[in-house]
Design a protein around this motif. Structure first.
Motif, PDB file in Angstrom:
ATOM      1  N   GLY A 159      73.514  67.105  12.012  1.00  0.00           N
ATOM      2  CA  GLY A 159      73.646  68.143  10.986  1.00  0.00           C
ATOM      3  C   GLY A 159      73.151  69.509  11.446  1.00  0.00           C
ATOM      4  O   GLY A 159      72.421  69.636  12.440  1.00  0.00           O
ATOM      5  N   GLU A 160      73.519  70.505  10.671  1.00  0.00           N
ATOM      6  CA  GLU A 160      73.231  71.914  11.005  1.00  0.00           C
ATOM      7  C   GLU A 160      71.749  72.141  11.307  1.00  0.00           C
ATOM      8  O   GLU A 160      70.870  71.690  10.572  1.00  0.00           O
ATOM      9  CB  GLU A 160      73.673  72.802   9.836  1.00  0.00           C
ATOM     10  N   VAL A 174      74.718  56.920  15.333  1.00  0.00           N
ATOM     11  CA  VAL A 174      73.649  57.350  14.423  1.00  0.00           C
ATOM     12  C   VAL A 174      73.982  58.720  13.822  1.00  0.00           C
ATOM     13  O   VAL A 174      74.597  59.567  14.475  1.00  0.00           O
ATOM     14  CB  VAL A 174      72.300  57.399  15.194  1.00  0.00           C
ATOM     15  N   CYS A 175      73.588  58.937  12.548  1.00  0.00           N
ATOM     16  CA  CYS A 175      73.754  60.253  11.905  1.00  0.00           C
ATOM     17  C   CYS A 175      72.380  60.890  11.725  1.00  0.00           C
ATOM     18  O   CYS A 175      71.479  60.284  11.125  1.00  0.00           O
ATOM     19  CB  CYS A 175      74.392  60.112  10.525  1.00  0.00           C
ATOM     20  N   LEU A 176      72.237  62.104  12.246  1.00  0.00           N
ATOM     21  CA  LEU A 176      70.997  62.868  12.066  1.00  0.00           C
ATOM     22  C   LEU A 176      71.305  63.987  11.083  1.00  0.00           C
ATOM     23  O   LEU A 176      72.254  64.753  11.283  1.00  0.00           O
ATOM     24  CB  LEU A 176      70.519  63.457  13.400  1.00  0.00           C
ATOM     25  N   GLY A 177      70.497  64.103  10.015  1.00  0.00           N
ATOM     26  CA  GLY A 177      70.796  65.076   8.954  1.00  0.00           C
ATOM     27  C   GLY A 177      70.520  66.509   9.356  1.00  0.00           C
ATOM     28  O   GLY A 177      70.015  66.814  10.443  1.00  0.00           O
ATOM     29  N   LYS A 178      70.824  67.384   8.393  1.00  0.00           N
ATOM     30  CA  LYS A 178      70.602  68.821   8.552  1.00  0.00           C
ATOM     31  C   LYS A 178      69.110  69.108   8.769  1.00  0.00           C
ATOM     32  O   LYS A 178      68.269  68.542   8.058  1.00  0.00           O
ATOM     33  CB  LYS A 178      71.051  69.449   7.228  1.00  0.00           C
ATOM     34  N   GLY A 179      68.795  69.952   9.736  1.00  0.00           N
ATOM     35  CA  GLY A 179      67.410  70.381   9.926  1.00  0.00           C
ATOM     36  C   GLY A 179      66.461  69.301  10.435  1.00  0.00           C
ATOM     37  O   GLY A 179      65.241  69.482  10.406  1.00  0.00           O
ATOM     38  N   VAL A 180      66.985  68.193  10.904  1.00  0.00           N
ATOM     39  CA  VAL A 180      66.122  67.126  11.446  1.00  0.00           C
ATOM     40  C   VAL A 180      65.457  67.604  12.745  1.00  0.00           C
ATOM     41  O   VAL A 180      66.058  68.351  13.525  1.00  0.00           O
ATOM     42  CB  VAL A 180      66.986  65.855  11.714  1.00  0.00           C
ATOM     43  N   THR A 181      64.204  67.169  12.981  1.00  0.00           N
ATOM     44  CA  THR A 181      63.537  67.389  14.268  1.00  0.00           C
ATOM     45  C   THR A 181      63.270  66.030  14.908  1.00  0.00           C
ATOM     46  O   THR A 181      62.714  65.142  14.248  1.00  0.00           O
ATOM     47  CB  THR A 181      62.191  68.124  14.075  1.00  0.00           C
ATOM     48  N   VAL A 182      63.669  65.890  16.154  1.00  0.00           N
ATOM     49  CA  VAL A 182      63.399  64.650  16.901  1.00  0.00           C
ATOM     50  C   VAL A 182      62.366  64.989  17.969  1.00  0.00           C
ATOM     51  O   VAL A 182      62.558  65.915  18.767  1.00  0.00           O
ATOM     52  CB  VAL A 182      64.700  64.102  17.544  1.00  0.00           C
ATOM     53  N   GLY A 183      61.259  64.246  17.986  1.00  0.00           N
ATOM     54  CA  GLY A 183      60.167  64.541  18.913  1.00  0.00           C
ATOM     55  C   GLY A 183      60.517  64.243  20.366  1.00  0.00           C
ATOM     56  O   GLY A 183      61.439  63.467  20.661  1.00  0.00           O
ATOM     57  N   VAL A 192      68.788  59.412  10.253  1.00  0.00           N
ATOM     58  CA  VAL A 192      67.619  60.197   9.816  1.00  0.00           C
ATOM     59  C   VAL A 192      68.082  61.178   8.745  1.00  0.00           C
ATOM     60  O   VAL A 192      69.054  61.910   8.952  1.00  0.00           O
ATOM     61  CB  VAL A 192      66.986  60.973  11.001  1.00  0.00           C
ATOM     62  N   THR A 193      67.390  61.192   7.602  1.00  0.00           N
ATOM     63  CA  THR A 193      67.829  62.053   6.490  1.00  0.00           C
ATOM     64  C   THR A 193      67.414  63.514   6.716  1.00  0.00           C
ATOM     65  O   THR A 193      66.496  63.807   7.497  1.00  0.00           O
ATOM     66  CB  THR A 193      67.256  61.568   5.140  1.00  0.00           C
ATOM     67  N   ALA A 199      59.573  60.675  15.488  1.00  0.00           N
ATOM     68  CA  ALA A 199      59.086  60.604  16.879  1.00  0.00           C
ATOM     69  C   ALA A 199      58.751  59.166  17.209  1.00  0.00           C
ATOM     70  O   ALA A 199      58.624  58.318  16.319  1.00  0.00           O
ATOM     71  CB  ALA A 199      57.846  61.489  17.037  1.00  0.00           C
ATOM     72  N   GLY A 200      58.608  58.885  18.500  1.00  0.00           N
ATOM     73  CA  GLY A 200      58.183  57.578  18.972  1.00  0.00           C
ATOM     74  C   GLY A 200      59.325  56.645  19.312  1.00  0.00           C
ATOM     75  O   GLY A 200      60.493  56.998  19.231  1.00  0.00           O
ATOM     76  N   CYS A 201      58.947  55.414  19.724  1.00  0.00           N
ATOM     77  CA  CYS A 201      59.934  54.399  20.128  1.00  0.00           C
ATOM     78  C   CYS A 201      59.593  53.081  19.449  1.00  0.00           C
ATOM     79  O   CYS A 201      58.571  52.483  19.784  1.00  0.00           O
ATOM     80  CB  CYS A 201      59.911  54.260  21.645  1.00  0.00           C
ATOM     81  N   PRO A 202      60.413  52.625  18.483  1.00  0.00           N
ATOM     82  CA  PRO A 202      61.555  53.337  17.906  1.00  0.00           C
ATOM     83  C   PRO A 202      61.067  54.510  17.053  1.00  0.00           C
ATOM     84  O   PRO A 202      59.943  54.487  16.555  1.00  0.00           O
ATOM     85  CB  PRO A 202      62.236  52.270  17.048  1.00  0.00           C
ATOM     86  N   ALA A 203      61.933  55.519  16.891  1.00  0.00           N
ATOM     87  CA  ALA A 203      61.518  56.733  16.174  1.00  0.00           C
ATOM     88  C   ALA A 203      61.266  56.444  14.693  1.00  0.00           C
ATOM     89  O   ALA A 203      62.039  55.749  14.051  1.00  0.00           O
ATOM     90  CB  ALA A 203      62.611  57.795  16.323  1.00  0.00           C
ATOM     91  N   ARG A 204      60.161  56.984  14.187  1.00  0.00           N
ATOM     92  CA  ARG A 204      59.827  56.884  12.759  1.00  0.00           C
ATOM     93  C   ARG A 204      59.391  58.243  12.281  1.00  0.00           C
ATOM     94  O   ARG A 204      58.961  59.093  13.078  1.00  0.00           O
ATOM     95  CB  ARG A 204      58.653  55.903  12.542  1.00  0.00           C
ATOM     96  N   ALA A 205      59.433  58.449  10.943  1.00  0.00           N
ATOM     97  CA  ALA A 205      59.037  59.735  10.375  1.00  0.00           C
ATOM     98  C   ALA A 205      57.563  59.990  10.650  1.00  0.00           C
ATOM     99  O   ALA A 205      56.745  59.069  10.571  1.00  0.00           O
ATOM    100  CB  ALA A 205      59.300  59.723   8.877  1.00  0.00           C
ATOM    101  N   ILE A 206      57.220  61.233  11.014  1.00  0.00           N
ATOM    102  CA  ILE A 206      55.791  61.567  11.186  1.00  0.00           C
ATOM    103  C   ILE A 206      55.460  62.727  10.240  1.00  0.00           C
ATOM    104  O   ILE A 206      56.347  63.459   9.829  1.00  0.00           O
ATOM    105  CB  ILE A 206      55.417  61.940  12.646  1.00  0.00           C
TER     106      ILE A 206
END
Ligand SMILES: CC(C)(COP(=O)(O)OP(=O)(O)OC[C@H]1O[C@@H](n2cnc3c(N)ncnc32)[C@H](O)[C@@H]1OP(=O)(O)O)[C@@H](O)C(=O)NCCC(=O)NCCS
Length: 206
Positions: A159-160, A174-183, A192-193, A199-206
Protein backbone atom coordinates in the motif's frame (compact mmCIF):
# COMPACT_ATOMS: atom_id res chain seq x y z
CA UNK A 1 22.84 21.53 -22.49
CA UNK A 2 20.52 19.16 -20.60
CA UNK A 3 20.10 19.74 -16.91
CA UNK A 4 18.72 17.81 -13.94
CA UNK A 5 17.38 19.28 -10.71
CA UNK A 6 17.29 17.07 -7.61
CA UNK A 7 15.11 18.11 -4.69
CA UNK A 8 16.67 17.01 -1.39
CA UNK A 9 20.45 16.93 -0.80
CA UNK A 10 20.56 14.14 1.81
CA UNK A 11 22.55 10.89 1.51
CA UNK A 12 19.68 9.53 -0.59
CA UNK A 13 20.03 12.62 -2.81
CA UNK A 14 23.71 11.86 -3.38
CA UNK A 15 22.85 8.32 -4.51
CA UNK A 16 20.21 9.77 -6.83
CA UNK A 17 22.83 12.17 -8.30
CA UNK A 18 25.38 9.40 -8.85
CA UNK A 19 22.67 7.21 -10.42
CA UNK A 20 21.87 10.09 -12.79
CA UNK A 21 25.59 10.43 -13.62
CA UNK A 22 25.79 6.70 -14.35
CA UNK A 23 22.80 7.03 -16.71
CA UNK A 24 24.62 9.90 -18.40
CA UNK A 25 21.65 11.78 -19.88
CA UNK A 26 22.31 15.09 -18.11
CA UNK A 27 25.28 17.43 -18.46
CA UNK A 28 24.60 19.41 -15.30
CA UNK A 29 23.09 18.44 -11.95
CA UNK A 30 21.99 20.84 -9.21
CA UNK A 31 20.15 20.42 -5.91
CA UNK A 32 17.49 22.26 -3.98
CA UNK A 33 17.42 21.80 -0.20
CA UNK A 34 15.93 23.79 2.68
CA UNK A 35 19.43 23.77 4.22
CA UNK A 36 21.06 25.08 1.03
CA UNK A 37 23.05 27.84 2.76
CA UNK A 38 24.94 25.23 4.83
CA UNK A 39 25.13 22.50 2.19
CA UNK A 40 26.24 24.50 -0.84
CA UNK A 41 29.97 23.90 -1.46
CA UNK A 42 30.01 20.70 0.59
CA UNK A 43 28.80 18.38 -2.20
CA UNK A 44 30.17 17.68 -5.67
CA UNK A 45 27.10 19.47 -7.06
CA UNK A 46 25.76 22.98 -6.34
CA UNK A 47 22.88 23.34 -3.87
CA UNK A 48 21.30 26.40 -5.38
CA UNK A 49 18.20 27.28 -3.36
CA UNK A 50 15.52 26.09 -0.94
CA UNK A 51 13.04 23.41 -1.96
CA UNK A 52 10.33 25.96 -1.18
CA UNK A 53 11.16 27.43 -4.61
CA UNK A 54 10.86 24.05 -6.34
CA UNK A 55 7.91 24.75 -8.63
CA UNK A 56 9.31 28.04 -9.97
CA UNK A 57 12.92 26.87 -10.34
CA UNK A 58 12.05 23.46 -11.83
CA UNK A 59 10.91 25.17 -15.02
CA UNK A 60 14.56 26.16 -15.66
CA UNK A 61 15.67 22.49 -15.77
CA UNK A 62 15.04 19.73 -18.31
CA UNK A 63 14.07 17.15 -15.68
CA UNK A 64 13.43 16.92 -11.94
CA UNK A 65 13.88 14.09 -9.42
CA UNK A 66 12.52 14.28 -5.88
CA UNK A 67 15.03 12.71 -3.45
CA UNK A 68 13.12 13.16 -0.21
CA UNK A 69 12.83 10.09 2.02
CA UNK A 70 9.49 11.02 3.64
CA UNK A 71 6.91 9.37 1.38
CA UNK A 72 4.10 11.88 1.89
CA UNK A 73 6.36 14.88 1.18
CA UNK A 74 7.99 13.13 -1.79
CA UNK A 75 4.57 12.38 -3.31
CA UNK A 76 3.30 15.90 -2.70
CA UNK A 77 6.28 17.34 -4.61
CA UNK A 78 5.86 14.80 -7.43
CA UNK A 79 2.15 15.64 -7.82
CA UNK A 80 2.74 19.41 -7.75
CA UNK A 81 5.64 19.18 -10.22
CA UNK A 82 3.61 16.94 -12.56
CA UNK A 83 0.73 19.44 -12.44
CA UNK A 84 3.24 22.21 -13.32
CA UNK A 85 4.28 20.24 -16.44
CA UNK A 86 7.78 19.24 -15.25
CA UNK A 87 9.52 16.19 -16.71
CA UNK A 88 9.84 13.58 -13.92
CA UNK A 89 11.98 10.74 -15.26
CA UNK A 90 12.29 7.23 -13.88
CA UNK A 91 15.93 6.86 -12.79
CA UNK A 92 17.12 3.38 -13.58
CA UNK A 93 20.75 2.64 -12.68
CA UNK A 94 22.53 0.84 -15.54
CA UNK A 95 23.58 -1.86 -13.07
CA UNK A 96 19.96 -2.62 -12.10
CA UNK A 97 17.89 -5.17 -14.02
CA UNK A 98 14.27 -4.41 -14.87
CA UNK A 99 11.95 -6.72 -16.83
CA UNK A 100 10.59 -5.40 -20.13
CA UNK A 101 7.08 -6.18 -18.83
CA UNK A 102 7.45 -4.15 -15.62
CA UNK A 103 5.76 -0.76 -15.39
CA UNK A 104 7.44 1.99 -13.35
CA UNK A 105 5.54 5.13 -12.31
CA UNK A 106 6.86 8.66 -12.80
CA UNK A 107 9.51 9.86 -10.37
CA UNK A 108 10.50 6.33 -9.30
CA UNK A 109 14.17 5.45 -8.73
CA UNK A 110 15.86 2.04 -9.01
CA UNK A 111 19.41 1.86 -7.67
CA UNK A 112 22.44 -0.29 -8.50
CA UNK A 113 22.05 -4.03 -8.06
CA UNK A 114 18.24 -3.94 -7.82
CA UNK A 115 16.15 -6.47 -9.75
CA UNK A 116 12.53 -5.97 -10.83
CA UNK A 117 10.87 -8.99 -12.41
CA UNK A 118 8.03 -9.71 -14.87
CA UNK A 119 4.77 -7.74 -14.71
CA UNK A 120 5.71 -5.75 -11.61
CA UNK A 121 3.76 -2.48 -11.25
CA UNK A 122 5.34 0.44 -9.38
CA UNK A 123 3.31 3.58 -8.61
CA UNK A 124 4.67 7.13 -8.55
CA UNK A 125 7.77 8.07 -6.58
CA UNK A 126 8.66 4.52 -5.54
CA UNK A 127 12.22 3.83 -4.33
CA UNK A 128 13.76 0.42 -5.03
CA UNK A 129 17.02 0.83 -3.19
CA UNK A 130 20.47 -0.77 -3.58
CA UNK A 131 20.37 -4.53 -4.27
CA UNK A 132 16.68 -4.90 -3.40
CA UNK A 133 14.51 -7.28 -5.44
CA UNK A 134 10.84 -7.18 -6.36
CA UNK A 135 9.64 -10.39 -7.95
CA UNK A 136 6.97 -11.17 -10.55
CA UNK A 137 3.51 -9.59 -10.41
CA UNK A 138 4.14 -7.45 -7.32
CA UNK A 139 2.14 -4.22 -7.12
CA UNK A 140 3.70 -1.36 -5.17
CA UNK A 141 1.56 1.74 -4.67
CA UNK A 142 2.74 5.37 -4.79
CA UNK A 143 5.56 6.39 -2.47
CA UNK A 144 6.63 2.89 -1.37
CA UNK A 145 10.30 2.54 -0.32
CA UNK A 146 11.99 -0.87 -0.59
CA UNK A 147 15.21 -0.36 1.41
CA UNK A 148 18.62 -1.83 0.50
CA UNK A 149 18.76 -5.61 0.31
CA UNK A 150 15.04 -6.17 0.91
CA UNK A 151 13.49 -9.04 -1.04
CA UNK A 152 9.87 -9.35 -2.11
CA UNK A 153 8.66 -12.69 -3.48
CA UNK A 154 6.01 -12.80 -6.23
CA UNK A 155 2.42 -11.46 -6.13
CA UNK A 156 2.88 -9.12 -3.18
CA UNK A 157 0.68 -6.01 -2.85
CA UNK A 158 2.12 -3.02 -0.98
CA UNK A 159 0.00 0.00 0.00
CA UNK A 160 0.82 3.68 -0.45
CA UNK A 161 3.77 5.06 1.48
CA UNK A 162 4.82 1.72 3.01
CA UNK A 163 8.48 1.47 4.10
CA UNK A 164 10.17 -1.93 3.88
CA UNK A 165 13.32 -1.85 6.01
CA UNK A 166 16.81 -2.94 5.10
CA UNK A 167 17.21 -6.67 4.47
CA UNK A 168 13.59 -7.67 5.13
CA UNK A 169 11.98 -10.50 3.22
CA UNK A 170 8.29 -10.83 2.36
CA UNK A 171 6.59 -14.15 1.48
CA UNK A 172 4.73 -14.52 -1.81
CA UNK A 173 1.14 -13.29 -2.00
CA UNK A 174 1.29 -11.19 1.19
CA UNK A 175 -0.55 -7.82 1.31
CA UNK A 176 1.08 -4.95 3.21
CA UNK A 177 -1.30 -2.06 3.97
CA UNK A 178 -0.95 1.66 3.46
CA UNK A 179 1.77 3.28 5.58
CA UNK A 180 3.08 -0.03 6.95
CA UNK A 181 6.67 -0.08 8.31
CA UNK A 182 8.65 -3.33 8.14
CA UNK A 183 11.69 -3.46 10.44
CA UNK A 184 15.24 -4.24 9.38
CA UNK A 185 15.73 -7.95 8.77
CA UNK A 186 12.06 -8.87 9.32
CA UNK A 187 10.56 -12.01 7.78
CA UNK A 188 6.96 -11.16 6.84
CA UNK A 189 4.76 -14.24 6.40
CA UNK A 190 1.24 -12.79 6.84
CA UNK A 191 -0.76 -9.74 5.71
CA UNK A 192 -0.15 -6.51 7.65
CA UNK A 193 -2.94 -3.96 8.18
CA UNK A 194 -2.63 -0.23 7.39
CA UNK A 195 -0.24 1.82 9.51
CA UNK A 196 1.26 -1.07 11.53
CA UNK A 197 4.98 -1.49 12.26
CA UNK A 198 6.16 -5.10 12.23
CA UNK A 199 9.57 -6.60 12.98
CA UNK A 200 11.30 -9.88 13.75
CA UNK A 201 11.15 -13.46 12.45
CA UNK A 202 8.33 -14.18 11.95
CA UNK A 203 7.35 -10.50 11.83
CA UNK A 204 4.91 -9.30 14.50
CA UNK A 205 3.52 -5.88 15.41
CA UNK A 206 5.80 -3.86 17.71
C1 LIG B 1 11.26 -1.17 13.02
C2 LIG B 1 11.84 0.19 13.36
C3 LIG B 1 11.33 1.23 12.35
C4 LIG B 1 11.33 0.51 14.76
O1 LIG B 1 11.88 1.69 15.20
P1 LIG B 1 11.33 2.34 16.57
O2 LIG B 1 9.85 2.59 16.46
O3 LIG B 1 12.22 3.49 16.89
O4 LIG B 1 11.45 1.15 17.60
P2 LIG B 1 12.47 0.96 18.84
O5 LIG B 1 13.88 1.10 18.38
O6 LIG B 1 11.97 1.85 19.94
O7 LIG B 1 12.23 -0.56 19.22
C5 LIG B 1 11.02 -1.03 19.81
C6 LIG B 1 11.19 -2.52 20.12
O8 LIG B 1 11.23 -3.24 18.89
C7 LIG B 1 12.47 -3.95 18.73
N1 LIG B 1 12.89 -3.78 17.35
C8 LIG B 1 13.07 -2.63 16.66
N2 LIG B 1 13.46 -2.87 15.40
C9 LIG B 1 13.54 -4.20 15.30
C10 LIG B 1 13.90 -5.05 14.22
N3 LIG B 1 14.24 -4.54 13.02
N4 LIG B 1 13.84 -6.38 14.42
C11 LIG B 1 13.50 -6.88 15.63
N5 LIG B 1 13.15 -6.12 16.68
C12 LIG B 1 13.17 -4.80 16.51
C13 LIG B 1 13.44 -3.25 19.69
O9 LIG B 1 14.45 -4.13 20.08
C14 LIG B 1 12.51 -2.85 20.81
O10 LIG B 1 12.26 -3.97 21.61
P3 LIG B 1 12.16 -3.85 23.23
O11 LIG B 1 10.97 -2.98 23.48
O12 LIG B 1 11.98 -5.27 23.67
O13 LIG B 1 13.44 -3.23 23.66
C15 LIG B 1 13.41 0.22 13.31
O14 LIG B 1 13.98 -0.44 14.41
C16 LIG B 1 13.96 -0.44 12.05
O15 LIG B 1 14.14 -1.65 11.93
N6 LIG B 1 14.24 0.43 11.06
C17 LIG B 1 14.74 0.01 9.77
C18 LIG B 1 15.95 0.85 9.39
C19 LIG B 1 16.28 0.73 7.92
O16 LIG B 1 15.83 -0.17 7.25
N7 LIG B 1 17.06 1.66 7.42
C20 LIG B 1 17.36 1.69 5.99
C21 LIG B 1 17.27 3.09 5.46
S1 LIG B 1 17.50 3.15 3.72
Amino acid sequence: MSSLLIIGASGHGKVVAETAEAIGSWETIAFLDDDFATLNGKLRWPVVASSKDAITLSRQYDAVVVAIGHAEIRLRFINELAAAGCVLPVLLHPAAWVSMSANLGVGSVVFAGAVIQADVRLGRAVIVNTSASVDHDCQLADGVHVCPGAHLAGNIVVGEGAWLGIGCVVKQGVCLGKGVTVGAGAVVLKNVTDGLTVAGCPARAI
